[in-house]
Write an enzyme that holds these catalytic residues in place. Structure first.
Site, PDB file in Angstrom:
ATOM      1  N   LYS A   1     -18.386  22.086  52.509  1.00  0.00           N
ATOM      2  CA  LYS A   1     -17.549  23.264  52.291  1.00  0.00           C
ATOM      3  C   LYS A   1     -18.335  24.432  51.719  1.00  0.00           C
ATOM      4  CE  LYS A   1     -12.986  21.441  52.563  1.00  0.00           C
ATOM      5  NZ  LYS A   1     -11.719  21.099  51.944  1.00  0.00           N
TER       6      LYS A   1
ATOM      7  N   ARG B   1     -12.869  12.647  52.302  1.00  0.00           N
ATOM      8  CA  ARG B   1     -12.830  13.084  53.698  1.00  0.00           C
ATOM      9  C   ARG B   1     -14.174  13.740  54.002  1.00  0.00           C
ATOM     10  NH1 ARG B   1     -11.683  17.767  56.280  1.00  0.00           N
ATOM     11  NH2 ARG B   1     -10.555  17.678  58.244  1.00  0.00           N
TER      12      ARG B   1
HETATM   13  C1  7PM Z   1     -12.907  25.576  58.208  1.00  0.00           C
HETATM   14  C2  7PM Z   1     -12.482  25.623  56.888  1.00  0.00           C
HETATM   15  C3  7PM Z   1     -12.870  24.413  58.928  1.00  0.00           C
HETATM   16  C4  7PM Z   1     -12.024  24.474  56.291  1.00  0.00           C
HETATM   17  C5  7PM Z   1     -12.447  23.267  58.316  1.00  0.00           C
HETATM   18  C6  7PM Z   1     -12.010  23.322  57.016  1.00  0.00           C
HETATM   19  C7  7PM Z   1      -9.209  19.237  54.040  1.00  0.00           C
HETATM   20  C8  7PM Z   1      -8.327  18.739  54.988  1.00  0.00           C
HETATM   21  C9  7PM Z   1      -9.553  20.285  55.885  1.00  0.00           C
HETATM   22  C10 7PM Z   1      -9.164  18.729  52.712  1.00  0.00           C
HETATM   23  C11 7PM Z   1      -7.396  17.309  53.464  1.00  0.00           C
HETATM   24  C12 7PM Z   1     -12.772  21.164  56.283  1.00  0.00           C
HETATM   25  C13 7PM Z   1     -11.595  22.099  56.299  1.00  0.00           C
HETATM   26  N1  7PM Z   1      -9.980  20.180  54.627  1.00  0.00           N
HETATM   27  N2  7PM Z   1      -7.435  17.777  54.716  1.00  0.00           N
HETATM   28  N3  7PM Z   1      -8.543  19.399  56.129  1.00  0.00           N
HETATM   29  N4  7PM Z   1      -8.243  17.751  52.482  1.00  0.00           N
HETATM   30  N5  7PM Z   1      -6.515  16.342  53.140  1.00  0.00           N
HETATM   31  O1  7PM Z   1     -13.725  21.502  55.559  1.00  0.00           O
HETATM   32  O2  7PM Z   1      -9.897  19.135  51.796  1.00  0.00           O
HETATM   33  O3  7PM Z   1     -12.802  20.177  57.004  1.00  0.00           O
HETATM   34  S1  7PM Z   1     -10.161  21.385  57.054  1.00  0.00           S
END
Ligand code: 7PM
Length: 262
Positions: free
Chosen positions: A205, A239
């Site tokens: 992230k 995750r």
């Molecule tokens: C762009 C920005 C692409 C953020 C993808 C993301 C989470 C999630 C995501 C989390 C849960 C990523 C995120 N993040 N589900 N879905 N917890 N439960 O970094 O932190 O994958 S999408």
């Protein structure tokens, strides 16, 4: 939990696993490397991403979920969605968990999730993906996240989802500054007052980029370090993109702390 993005625009592996066969191959590899769950997502929640309608999201995720079921992938599949129509289609196709970054706040989502009878992860997010990083603001980020999740858990239970089917997630990066993320990680154990398993997503992230200046592709060691810190602070599940290095680190963690925690 291994991340399987089926969006054409996700920030790290965007487009890489867009075809069904490639998605199955990647899922199998993650399971071989130690993943206990595969999280399939067809909606990018990247700040500023264009929203996707339910039909398009279903077109992206259902063939992959069905193919994972047909391929006898020996772990459950979760569906990363906020839309009730997608929840229903995904569970009908074989998904065994709903992972909702909007914590079942979309109209119809509470009832859809209750009807499908699968476990649900309720995540905290301030604002909407389009604008959430504009100016995140809290008086006390930890207590506000805990209170939000407490209310969403109560709503879910009232809608007929048993507590035993719920997980919670503080939503790192979702309407949070780097400082908010750091406080939440340091005080993750405050979420344990809700008595539910805690899922966290920190893998690659942007807070890592903000702290270290590394681009997403170079955030492997950093992500593994954060995963271990989250587990140390009480997370039950992480995750992540990178299963093998995370599992290796987790085995070392368990060797060190075996029998000493919780
Ligand atoms: C762009 C920005 C692409 C953020 C993808 C993301 C989470 C999630 C995501 C989390 C849960 C990523 C995120 N993040 N589900 N879905 N917890 N439960 O970094 O932190 O994958 S999408």
């Amino acid at each position: 939990m291994g991340i399987l993005n089926v969006t054409p625009d996700s920030f790290y592996d965007g487009g890489l696993f867009s075809s069904v066969e490639q998605a199955v191959r990647h899922a199998r590899r993650m399971v071989d490397e130690g993943a206990h769950l595969i999280d399939v997502g067809g909606e990018s929640t990247r700040p500023g991403a264009t929203p996707v309608d339910a039909d398009e999201e279903i077109r992206r995720v259902v063939p992959v979920i069905r193919a994972l079921a047909d391929a006898d992938i020996p772990v459950p599949v979760s569906i990363d969605t906020s839309k009730p129509e997608v929840m229903k289609a995904a569970v009908a196709a074989g998904a065994g968990l709903i992972n909702d970054v909007r914590a079942l706040r979309v109209p119809g989502a509470l009832d859809a999730a209750a009807e499908m009878g699968v476990p649900v992860c309720l995540m905290h997010m301030q604002g909407q993906p389009q604008t959430m990083q504009a100016r995140p603001s809290y008086k006390d980020v930890v207590s506000e996240v805990v209170e939000f999740l407490r209310r969403r858990v109560d709503e879910a239970v009232a809608a007929g989802i048993p507590r035993s089917r719920l997980l919670i997630d503080p939503g790192f990066g979702f309407g949070k500054t780097v400082e908010h993320n750091l406080v939440l990680l340091r005080r993750l154990s405050d979420l344990r007052s809700l008595g539910l398993p805690i899922l966290v997503g920190l893998s690659r992230k942007s807070m890592i980029g903000a702290l270290l200046g590394t681009p997403p592709a170079d955030r492997l060691a950093d992500s593994v370090a954060l995963a271990l810190m989250a587990l140390r602070e009480g997370a039950s599940m992480v995750r992540v993109h990178d299963i093998r290095p995370t599992c290796d680190a987790l085995r070392l963690f368990e060797a060190v702390y075996e029998g000493t925690m919780r």
